[in-house]
Design a protein around this motif. Sequence first.
Motif, short mmCIF file in Angstrom:
data_model
loop_
_atom_site.label_atom_id
_atom_site.label_comp_id
_atom_site.label_asym_id
_atom_site.label_seq_id
_atom_site.Cartn_x
_atom_site.Cartn_y
_atom_site.Cartn_z
N ASP A 93 0.72 4.02 -2.52
CA ASP A 93 1.81 3.88 -1.44
C ASP A 93 3.01 4.62 -1.95
OD1 ASP A 93 0.09 2.53 0.08
OD2 ASP A 93 0.80 0.48 -0.83
N VAL A 94 3.50 4.47 -3.37
CA VAL A 94 4.56 5.15 -3.73
C VAL A 94 4.43 6.72 -3.59
CG1 VAL A 94 5.75 5.80 -6.03
CG2 VAL A 94 5.10 3.30 -5.31
N MET A 95 3.02 7.14 -3.85
CA MET A 95 3.03 8.76 -3.78
C MET A 95 3.07 9.07 -2.31
SD MET A 95 -0.65 10.63 -4.37
CE MET A 95 -1.24 10.68 -2.58
N ILE A 96 2.63 8.54 -1.36
CA ILE A 96 2.84 8.96 -0.07
C ILE A 96 4.21 8.63 0.54
CG2 ILE A 96 2.01 8.36 2.24
CD1 ILE A 96 -0.69 7.41 1.27
N ALA A 97 5.03 7.35 0.16
CA ALA A 97 6.26 7.32 0.56
C ALA A 97 7.41 8.35 -0.27
CB ALA A 97 6.83 5.90 0.22
#
Length: 268
Positions: free
Chosen positions: A181-185
């Motif tokens: 989720d951090v990678m995408i956000a």
Amino acid sequence: MRALAHRAVVFGLAALLTACASRPLPPAPPVTELAPGGTLRAAINFGNPILAVKDAANGEPRGVSVDLSRELGRRLGVPVQLVTFNSAGKVVEAVRDAQVDIAFVAIDPVRGADMLQTPPYVIIEGAYLVRNDSPIRRNENVDQANNRVVVGNGSAYDLYLTRELKAAKLVKAPTSPAVTDVMIAQNMEVAAGVKQQLEADAKRVGGVRLLPGRFMVINQAMGLPKGRENAARYLAAFIEQMKASGFVAAALARHGIEGAAVAPPSAP
């Protein structure tokens, strides 16, 4: 001759497993060393789904680390308190500060400075995840200056990649389950973590893929606070019995864990 040689190998392995399974545990150290408060406080890390998850029906912890904790408590004749965490870093801090009596952590030289550890009981794989349109195709392509790799803060992957990556930049997510989720956000290039967690993330979010193979193998062990050497010897023998008897393999199967292997026997 080939058939005889094969039978000899099988017999030798069977003999080894029998010896391990029948190897008696050393006398248990005083409960004051294994469970000073009279209750065995076991750290359970939800940040690694190979080891523990919350039961979908009741929210209670379940997994191989939970089963091992309860079996150890049964053998010692003490109640077990499951102390739950969402990241390996918090577990390590709890062991270091003797807030728990046992934990389930990856073997790593950095962690070994703050705790005692048993031989491994489970081997798992670390993998990379990227977007479908990423030019990165192989693990060897990750360590480049323009790549940012998201890892769970204080995880085994964080410690390992801190030592190994020379050009890529590490970005710390608060927990291992949050890396995708951090990678995408934040529009990062790579997420690193437990292979099974990343596979589940790929199905959940879509538009991403795992790189083939693995970038590291993680040996999972039991850990305990320093200064409890007698307890550490007992736990090392306990882990060997749990592997050789089939307890660990049965726990992995019971909880539907795929992609993790029982660690091989360690030397007596």
